[in-house]
Design an enzyme around this catalytic site. Sequence first.
Site, PDB file in Angstrom:
ATOM      1  N   HIS A  97       0.872  -1.188   0.000  1.00 55.07           N
ATOM      2  CA  HIS A  97       0.000   0.000   0.000  1.00 55.07           C
ATOM      3  C   HIS A  97       0.902   1.229   0.000  1.00 55.07           C
ATOM      4  O   HIS A  97       1.325   1.718   1.047  1.00 55.07           O
ATOM      5  CB  HIS A  97      -0.914  -0.035   1.240  1.00 55.07           C
ATOM      6  CG  HIS A  97      -1.934   1.075   1.280  1.00 55.07           C
ATOM      7  ND1 HIS A  97      -3.150   0.931   1.906  1.00 55.07           N
ATOM      8  CD2 HIS A  97      -1.923   2.340   0.793  1.00 55.07           C
ATOM      9  CE1 HIS A  97      -3.844   2.062   1.806  1.00 55.07           C
ATOM     10  NE2 HIS A  97      -3.109   2.941   1.140  1.00 55.07           N
ATOM     11  N   HIS A 133       1.379   4.828  -2.408  1.00 54.35           N
ATOM     12  CA  HIS A 133       1.019   5.692  -3.545  1.00 54.35           C
ATOM     13  C   HIS A 133       2.313   6.316  -4.048  1.00 54.35           C
ATOM     14  O   HIS A 133       2.971   7.063  -3.298  1.00 54.35           O
ATOM     15  CB  HIS A 133       0.045   6.782  -3.106  1.00 54.35           C
ATOM     16  CG  HIS A 133      -1.226   6.232  -2.507  1.00 54.35           C
ATOM     17  ND1 HIS A 133      -2.371   6.080  -3.238  1.00 54.35           N
ATOM     18  CD2 HIS A 133      -1.516   5.780  -1.263  1.00 54.35           C
ATOM     19  CE1 HIS A 133      -3.322   5.561  -2.471  1.00 54.35           C
ATOM     20  NE2 HIS A 133      -2.834   5.371  -1.252  1.00 54.35           N
ATOM     21  N   HIS A 160      -9.557   1.124  -1.355  1.00 57.09           N
ATOM     22  CA  HIS A 160      -9.513   1.743  -0.037  1.00 57.09           C
ATOM     23  C   HIS A 160     -10.944   1.705   0.522  1.00 57.09           C
ATOM     24  O   HIS A 160     -11.887   2.122  -0.159  1.00 57.09           O
ATOM     25  CB  HIS A 160      -9.093   3.209  -0.142  1.00 57.09           C
ATOM     26  CG  HIS A 160      -7.625   3.427  -0.395  1.00 57.09           C
ATOM     27  ND1 HIS A 160      -6.953   2.851  -1.424  1.00 57.09           N
ATOM     28  CD2 HIS A 160      -6.721   4.191   0.284  1.00 57.09           C
ATOM     29  CE1 HIS A 160      -5.677   3.250  -1.389  1.00 57.09           C
ATOM     30  NE2 HIS A 160      -5.506   4.067  -0.360  1.00 57.09           N
ATOM     31  N   GLU A 168     -11.288   3.503   5.950  1.00 57.58           N
ATOM     32  CA  GLU A 168     -10.211   4.345   6.500  1.00 57.58           C
ATOM     33  C   GLU A 168     -10.913   5.431   7.324  1.00 57.58           C
ATOM     34  O   GLU A 168     -10.859   5.414   8.551  1.00 57.58           O
ATOM     35  CB  GLU A 168      -9.384   4.955   5.360  1.00 57.58           C
ATOM     36  CG  GLU A 168      -8.258   5.881   5.834  1.00 57.58           C
ATOM     37  CD  GLU A 168      -7.519   6.574   4.679  1.00 57.58           C
ATOM     38  OE1 GLU A 168      -8.021   6.565   3.539  1.00 57.58           O
ATOM     39  OE2 GLU A 168      -6.430   7.147   4.935  1.00 57.58           O
ATOM     40  N   ASP A 198       1.780   3.951   2.807  1.00 61.95           N
ATOM     41  CA  ASP A 198       0.781   4.856   2.227  1.00 61.95           C
ATOM     42  C   ASP A 198       1.427   6.010   1.449  1.00 61.95           C
ATOM     43  O   ASP A 198       1.600   5.897   0.243  1.00 61.95           O
ATOM     44  CB  ASP A 198      -0.174   5.374   3.316  1.00 61.95           C
ATOM     45  CG  ASP A 198      -1.577   5.657   2.789  1.00 61.95           C
ATOM     46  OD1 ASP A 198      -1.832   5.431   1.597  1.00 61.95           O
ATOM     47  OD2 ASP A 198      -2.439   6.108   3.585  1.00 61.95           O
ATOM     48  N   ASP A 199       1.738   7.107   2.118  1.00 58.56           N
ATOM     49  CA  ASP A 199       2.337   8.297   1.474  1.00 58.56           C
ATOM     50  C   ASP A 199       3.522   8.758   2.323  1.00 58.56           C
ATOM     51  O   ASP A 199       3.428   9.764   3.037  1.00 58.56           O
ATOM     52  CB  ASP A 199       1.287   9.417   1.383  1.00 58.56           C
ATOM     53  CG  ASP A 199       0.063   8.980   0.609  1.00 58.56           C
ATOM     54  OD1 ASP A 199       0.138   8.932  -0.634  1.00 58.56           O
ATOM     55  OD2 ASP A 199      -0.953   8.657   1.247  1.00 58.56           O
TER      56      ASP A 199
HETATM   57  N1  HPA Z   1      -6.564   7.475   1.354  1.00 61.60           N
HETATM   58  C1  HPA Z   1      -7.237   7.765   0.260  1.00 61.60           C
HETATM   59  N2  HPA Z   1      -6.661   8.221  -0.844  1.00 61.60           N
HETATM   60  C2  HPA Z   1      -5.335   8.417  -0.841  1.00 61.60           C
HETATM   61  C3  HPA Z   1      -4.583   8.132   0.277  1.00 61.60           C
HETATM   62  C4  HPA Z   1      -5.234   7.617   1.433  1.00 61.60           C
HETATM   63  O1  HPA Z   1      -4.646   7.335   2.496  1.00 61.60           O
HETATM   64  N3  HPA Z   1      -3.305   8.429  -0.051  1.00 61.60           N
HETATM   65  C5  HPA Z   1      -3.303   8.869  -1.321  1.00 61.60           C
HETATM   66  N4  HPA Z   1      -4.537   8.865  -1.807  1.00 61.60           N
HETATM   67 ZN    ZN Z   2      -3.697   4.800   0.536  1.00 56.01          ZN
END
Ligand code: HPA
Ligand code: ZN
Length: 348
Positions: free
Chosen positions: A17, A19, A197, A200, A278-279
């Site tokens: 996971h 991006h 996703h 969350e 994630d990011d």
């Molecule tokens: N959630 C949803 N969209 C996203 C995320 C995330 O954590 N990171 C980049 N796009």
């Molecule tokens: Zn994500």
Amino acid sequence: MNAISTFIEHLPKAELHLHIEGTLEPGPMFEMAARNGVELPYASIDELEAAYDFGDLDDFLGLYYRGMSVLVRERDFYDLTWAYLQKARRQTVLHAEIFFDPQAHTGRGVAFSTVIDGIHRALLDGEEKLGVSAKLIMCFLRHLEEDDAMQTLDQALAYKDRIAAVGLDSSELGHPPGKFKAVFARARAEGFLAVAHAGEEGPAEYVWEALDILRVVRIDHGIRSLDDARLTRRLADTRLPLTLCPLSNLRLGVVKDMPSHPLREMMQKNLLVTVNSDDPAYFGGYLNENYRAVQEALGLTVKQLHALARNSFLASFLGAPSRQALIARLDDYVARRAPSLGDAGTIR
Ligand code: HPA
Ligand code: ZN
């Protein structure tokens, strides 16, 4: 660095996971802005980083989309991806399944081919020069209409051999998975795997929709699943993987602090959970920082860290022979390193 931190550093693992646009560090963002003539609303890296104080997911997404506006040419997508793969290699990430957001680029006039050619070229180099294998997951932006996603799928058909799966990301609340039923059905019919996703910021109901309407084989995040006992049992019984992102959850206010992160409870309930970043350029750490944060806050044992790393390979889209080879490498590493870490593999 303490012993457990070093153990994590060299622990063979997969990242599922991530991006790619979320790996754009402030330095390269400013360099690309300069070379592409894109204006950023920040005078310096310090000013940019000071803005990384997110109230929620939408707050973050605003900065995320603005940041990636510096990605214009094929070379930018190559450089971005290559930098991540080098980082992955240093963190003993042996395999990565990487999201990209084509609509966030085509929507501002960058060609689909520019995006995918740059990323793909870096992935080939990553495999050849770094020994890091990778697969690509194309995400649809859920705040846009399904028609837009459908046109993106049309463009992706010419690159089927480079894209393993489709996913769903961006602003979750108010954009349930069911909105994308037709485009996911078509993507699956074309041979793509599906992930999304869900859960969350959104409710457990969105996880049900991702499973039953989109027919996903993996849930990204999904931590709200625990609100629903029947869903939790289903995920446990089917061992359907979830890709958790602890530092992201903390930075976006999805959990109040790291000790209250549900990762350990989810493991105890027999869910197949994995740890991911994630990011990482925005959330304060790459994969090993995520492993360390949960190890420390939740007191995870070597045995639990081993299980998380094994889960990362089990949950991957690798074929059985590659998956087994990587798990064998992991088991061998743990067998060699764990004894020096204390009785029964327990740290504390
Ligand atoms: N959630 C949803 N969209 C996203 C995320 C995330 O954590 N990171 C980049 N796009
Ligand atoms: Zn994500």
